[in-house]
Design a protein around this motif. Structure first.
Motif, PDB file in Angstrom:
ATOM      1  N   ILE A 564       0.837  -1.177   0.000  1.00  0.00           N
ATOM      2  CA  ILE A 564       0.000   0.000   0.000  1.00  0.00           C
ATOM      3  C   ILE A 564       0.865   1.216   0.000  1.00  0.00           C
ATOM      4  O   ILE A 564       1.334   1.686   1.018  1.00  0.00           O
ATOM      5  N   SER A 565       1.088   1.687  -1.162  1.00  0.00           N
ATOM      6  CA  SER A 565       2.012   2.807  -1.222  1.00  0.00           C
ATOM      7  C   SER A 565       1.287   4.129  -1.160  1.00  0.00           C
ATOM      8  O   SER A 565       1.887   5.165  -1.223  1.00  0.00           O
ATOM      9  N   ALA A 566       0.012   4.044  -1.042  1.00  0.00           N
ATOM     10  CA  ALA A 566      -0.725   5.308  -1.081  1.00  0.00           C
ATOM     11  C   ALA A 566      -0.373   6.168   0.108  1.00  0.00           C
ATOM     12  O   ALA A 566      -0.251   7.365   0.018  1.00  0.00           O
ATOM     13  N   SER A 569       2.545   8.465   0.128  1.00  0.00           N
ATOM     14  CA  SER A 569       2.371   9.557  -0.808  1.00  0.00           C
ATOM     15  C   SER A 569       1.328  10.529  -0.328  1.00  0.00           C
ATOM     16  O   SER A 569       1.460  11.712  -0.515  1.00  0.00           O
ATOM     17  N   SER A 572       2.881  12.553   2.156  1.00  0.00           N
ATOM     18  CA  SER A 572       3.828  13.511   1.608  1.00  0.00           C
ATOM     19  C   SER A 572       3.118  14.680   0.977  1.00  0.00           C
ATOM     20  O   SER A 572       3.604  15.775   0.937  1.00  0.00           O
ATOM     21  N   GLU A 627      -8.440   0.055  -3.666  1.00  0.00           N
ATOM     22  CA  GLU A 627      -7.581   1.235  -3.618  1.00  0.00           C
ATOM     23  C   GLU A 627      -8.400   2.463  -3.282  1.00  0.00           C
ATOM     24  O   GLU A 627      -8.007   3.278  -2.455  1.00  0.00           O
ATOM     25  N   MET A 630      -9.554   2.409   0.288  1.00  0.00           N
ATOM     26  CA  MET A 630      -8.456   2.607   1.202  1.00  0.00           C
ATOM     27  C   MET A 630      -8.067   4.055   1.273  1.00  0.00           C
ATOM     28  O   MET A 630      -7.813   4.603   2.339  1.00  0.00           O
ATOM     29  N   ARG A 631      -8.009   4.640   0.099  1.00  0.00           N
ATOM     30  CA  ARG A 631      -7.648   6.036   0.081  1.00  0.00           C
ATOM     31  C   ARG A 631      -8.652   6.875   0.817  1.00  0.00           C
ATOM     32  O   ARG A 631      -8.299   7.806   1.526  1.00  0.00           O
TER      33      ARG A 631
END
Lengths: 794, 205
Positions: A564-566, A569, A572, A627, A630-631
């Motif tokens: 889960i790279s969201a 980011s 950030s 996705e 999750m976001r």
């Protein structure tokens, strides 16, 4: 003593234990006996001249092949087919360009070649019974079960139109043309009667647009086309089988009268409708049965399979369309069953259906390859080539004509590209082959027909299957001149498309809304009460989230690293806010092109759910859904965390995220704890907290508002004896409260105190009004009241 | 159409509504304008969404629509229905917002003093703009753009890529070089696109 072997496939004999012999007549025996001779004792006479006559045969170590032969060979074949499948996916690029059916047939051809050179006969698997009773039902059940119901019913008319009328058109057209060809003397096939021609034609009209679906996925074909293709494939099979039986029967008759024809047409409808009604009946019975399986979760999948199979068999008994029966059964029961059974059973059912279905189909393609080499073919250039030509021609014509007729009735008409896809994508597949193979022997030209079918299948699968992707891409590319758009345009256009899609969903689909609404009312009022065990007017969104969360949890368990790279980011985004340099960047044209590429590949397609069911060979998968959810969860959390939790105006204003209180909670390596802890420890999301200012209060606030009905259901099941299931349910429930920590340190906790939950008599999905949180305006932002109020320590 | 009329009367302020939104009461020269039925259908839909029969909708009523939940910008769309400070949506507002998506009436005579119809190109653009501009300051900042981009793109896109896309977008549209996109700049950048086609729902005609 000496050792003595008997090689398989030759004369056989078998010796066991010296005192009994088993011998089978026939070609396919083998026996190996490892025999150690001892000083003579008596032995019973063998049927086979054995160079070892009178010695004793006290076998110390024997191999008894015939006993296991049949299951063994079946297992080996299936295993071989599975290896083939594994092999394809090792090198992923292949499957992109070459449909799986191609590859399977190729392997089959190779194996067939091997067997032929060894002069072995292929296993007699494709007898009529074996095919219709054992191999076809799983394939059809697979298609039926994974058919997405809602879009399917919305496009029902179109699907039926193409499937039924299209197949009829094809069969009759090809039949008549071929009959005309037969009249031409030069081809030497005058003995084929009209009925037999129709029979052959119906066999080669059975289309299986599987490869096309995967291609459509890449080119953005709209959702309607997927459904039509999917549904057509399904009903196509049913219609073909019905026609096949019909023409089979007719072909046997010497003289066909007009009355017979009408009877046949009538029969056609009876068969079709009868199958449907039958299937629906069985579907409801299954759903009803699963209502009572609360305590015997282990056999739930079994019940589903048994009932489906039973529907199929009984339909066969009455000679009504068994395919329709099993498909409709699967369609109707899916909705209710998936609410009644446990999550595990649900997964099991899906996996088993998928597995058996794909094995079956794989095997058939495999045998196609094998049989191609090993049988005697009767080749007739004229007939076969014309058959191929007509097959393609009539399909193309059929699609054109049918689309013209039905386009006015559709909200989204099919354009030329769609039609081309439909027509060109009509590959013949497993069903055609099997039907040809099981033709009764009284058809004079059976071998010719088999050869013809094989030719058509191989042609369509290989040539069309491989070239359809480049062709569609070509047609697609020519339509959009992407390079003239700016990035701006692309982004805003996509945003608008999503908006419109969202608004459309908001309004509901009007033309079908009336009936759907009526049915849903009937459903809610009557059907659900009867067929579902704990009936809460559960909104579908809840079920969806439950499912997604479970799925996701299990997948995270499977893959070790959180992908889960969201989060980083997203973090950030806010953290490095002002770091962006103010200087204007220069963008090269190559940069821009790259951006275009990036956008076109990665932007979510409209109603992305289409992607989830396009691939027939894998389970539907909800990656984009996850996705998105999750976001939303993280943004929800972060926005709450940033603003004050107690809902000041500013917070309310800045959070326009009226999104669903979803918790993308992920269990990971930490198995959900047992229901023991009633004091609800809420784990810290360590990394998250360390990055941002940890405010326990707000973190809890984001505890997704779980519809209490879930809890209620769980609560009721807490009392069940089923200990293992508790963990499962705990898993389910724990989603209610878990938090996701970004470093992959995922935590979970169980809802605190089932007793507390039980006290909520509230069944309504969304409206959780925590009594003590009146100062938070927004209902979604309120803290779920079952949580302990207090912020714990940091 | 007796029944239609009687149902229509049950909806409060229906004439005002129809006038504002352009959903006409009487069918005009082309009989495709069966708009009273639209209002009735919308009302039915409104009632269906409003499960508790309160007469107004709350965010979670919208949230119950599964497909909308799956929409990458679903939350923003829902948010667009709620004007700032309000927690509920009544039928009037519901229809008004939806009226944005009516296809533009091409053959409508331009009356000089009438207010701009809700479904004009400009208003449609405003609606889209509002989806980006969450803090309602009239400009799309780089952050807001990044948020939308992140929502619409899959997870494989890295941050750097995202930022460069956002930068490029702003660069293309931003004429006064303030690193944000104002409504005018937004409108100008989308000159070539057929907004009417893109932001219309056919069955709301």
């Amino acid at each position: 003593g000496y050792l003595h072997f008997t090689k398989k496939k030759k004369k056989t004999f078998l010796r066991t234990r010296g005192s009994e012999t088993i011998s089978k007549a026939g070609t396919d025996q083998s026996g190996v006996a490892l025999v150690i001779n001892r000083p003579p004792s008596n032995h019973t006479p063998d049927t086979d001249p054995d160079p070892d006559p009178g010695e004793t045969t006290q076998a110390v170590f024997t191999l008894n092949y015939p006993r296991i032969q049949i299951p063994f060979e079946i297992t080996l074949w299936v295993l071989l087919a599975s290896f083939a499948k594994i092999g394809f996916h090792v090198y992923h690029k292949i499957t992109v360009w070459v449909p799986e059916s191609c590859l399977l047939i190729s392997i089959g051809l190779i194996v067939g070649g091997i067997m032929h050179s060894l002069h072995e006969k292929p296993p007699a698997v494709l007898t009529s019974n074996a095919f219709f009773l054992y191999m076809l039902p799983p394939i059809v059940l697979d298609s039926g079960y994974f058919m997405p119901t809602r879009p399917f019913f919305e496009n029902f008319g179109t699907v039926l139109w193409f499937a039924v009328v299209g197949t009829l058109w094809n069969s009759i057209g090809i039949g008549i043309s071929l009959f005309a060809i037969c009249q031409i003397e030069v081809f030497g096939v005058q003995d084929i009667t009209l009925q037999e021609n129709f029979l052959f034609a119906s066999i080669i009209s059975a289309v299986e647009p599987v490869a096309v679906l995967t291609v459509f996925e890449d080119i953005s074909v709209h959702e309607q086309l997927y459904i039509v293709v999917f549904g057509e494939c399904l009903f196509n099979d049913a219609v073909t089988v019905v026609l096949y039986n019909l023409f089979n029967h007719v072909a046997a008759l010497e003289v066909v009268e007009a009355g017979d024809v009408f009877l046949d047409i009538g029969r056609f409808f009876v068969v079709g409708l009868g199958g449907t009604i039958f299937g629906a009946l069985f579907g409801f019975v299954t759903a009803f049965t699963t209502r009572f399986t609360g305590k015997v979760r282990e056999i739930e999948p079994l019940i589903i399979f048994l009932y489906s199979y039973l529907a199929y068999l009984i339909a066969e008994l009455f000679a009504i369309s068994s395919i329709m029966a099993i498909v409709i059964c699967a369609l109707t029961m899916k909705y209710y069953v998936e609410e009644n059974v446990s999550q595990r059973s649900c997964t099991t059912i899906r996996h088993v259906i998928k597995m058996v279905g794909s094995v079956s189909e794989t095997l058939i393609f495999f045998f196609l390859g094998v049989v191609t080499i090993t049988t005697e073919h009767e080749w007739n250039w004229g007939y076969i080539l014309f058959a191929l030509l007509f097959a393609l021609l009539w399909r193309g014509l059929g699609i054109l004509v049918l689309t013209q007729i039905i386009n006015p009735f559709r909200t989204i008409p099919f354009n030329f590209k769609d039609q081309f896809g439909l027509a060109y994508g009509g590959l013949r597949g497993a069903v055609s082959f099997a039907l040809a193979f099981t033709l009764p022997d009284n058809i004079g030209r059976k071998d010719l027909f088999i050869t013809g079918t094989i030719v058509v299948i191989i042609f369509t699968v290989f040539i069309q299957g491989i070239t359809i992707r480049p062709l569609l891409k070509l047609m697609n590319v020519r339509k959009t001149n992407r390079n003239q758009e700016t990035i701006n345009d692309e982004i805003h256009k996509r945003l608008m498309e999503h908006t419109v899609a969202g608004i459309e969903d908001l309004c509901g689909q009007w033309s079908h809304y009336y009936w759907k609404d009526k049915f849903m009312k009937f459903n809610n009022r009557i059907l659900r009460k009867i067929l579902i065990r704990d009936n809460h007017p559960e909104s579908s969104i809840v079920a969806l989230y439950k499912k997604l969360e479970l799925q996701n949890a299990m997948e995270v368990l499977d893959q070790m690293s959180g992908d889960i790279s969201a989060a980083p980011s997203l973090i950030s985004l806010h953290e490095e806010r002002k770091n962006a340099s103010k200087s204007r960047k220069k963008f090269l044209s190559s940069d821009v092109t790259n951006m275009h590429e990036l956008l076109s590949k990665n932007m979510y397609k409209i109603r992305h759910r289409t992607v989830s069911y396009t691939n027939k060979h894998t389970l539907p998968d909800d990656i984009t859904a996850r996705e998105i959810l999750m976001r939303r969860h993280t943004s929800l959390r972060r926005s709450l965390r940033a603003g004050s939790f107690h809902g000041t105006n500013a917070a309310k204003m800045s959070q326009k995220y009226f999104s669903l209180p979803m918790g993308r909670s992920l269990n990971s390596r930490f198995p959900p704890r047992r229901l023991v802890h009633a004091d609800g420890d809420i784990e810290s999301e360590i990394n998250y907290s360390s990055i941002r200012h940890p405010q326990r209060v707000s973190s809890k606030a984001v505890m997704p508002l779980r519809p209490l009905n879930t809890l209620k259901e769980v609560a009721s099941s807490v009392n069940t004896v089923d200990g293992q299931n508790e963990e499962q349910r705990g898993c389910r429930r724990s989603h209610l409260g878990s938090n996701v920590s970004r470093s992959g340190h995922l935590t979970s906790h169980l809802p605190h105190g089932s007793s507390r939950n039980c006290s909520d008599g509230d069944h309504d999905a969304w409206v959780e009004e925590p009594q003590n949180n009146s100062d938070v305006q927004h209902p979604l932002m309120r803290r779920p009241h079952w949580l302990p109020q207090k912020p714990h320590d940091k | 159409m007796g029944s239609t009329n009687s149902t229509l009367l049950k909806i409060p302020n229906v004439e005002v509504l129809m006038q504002e939104t352009g959903l006409k009461l009487v069918a005009e020269e082309n009989c495709l304008n069966v708009s009273p039925a639209h209002i009735i259908r919308l009302h039915d839909r409104f009632k269906a969404l409003d499960k508790e029969g309160r007469g107004h909708l709350c965010p979670h009523d919208f949230g119950a629509i599964k497909e909308l939940a799956m929409n990458p910008i679903g939350d923003r769309i829902i948010g667009a229905f709620f004007s700032p400070g309000k927690e509920t949506v009544d039928f009037h507002t519901f229809v008004k917002i939806l009226a944005h998506f009516r296809p533009v009436d091409k053959d409508r005579p331009k009356e000089p003093n009438s207010p701009e119809p809700i479904n004009s190109r400009s208003n449609k653009l405003k609606f889209a703009f509002q989806l980006y501009d969450q803090d309602k300051d009239g400009k799309i900042s780089r952050d807001e753009l990044l948020q939308v981009l992140r929502a619409m793109l899959g997870m494989q896109v890295t941050d750097e890529q995202l930022e460069s896309i956002a930068d490029r977008t702003i660069q293309e549209a931003d004429l006064d070089r303030d690193d944000t996109i104002s409504f005018e700049e937004f409108r100008k950048s989308l000159e070539k696109i057929n907004i009417d086609h893109k932001m219309s729902i056919r069955f709301l005609r």
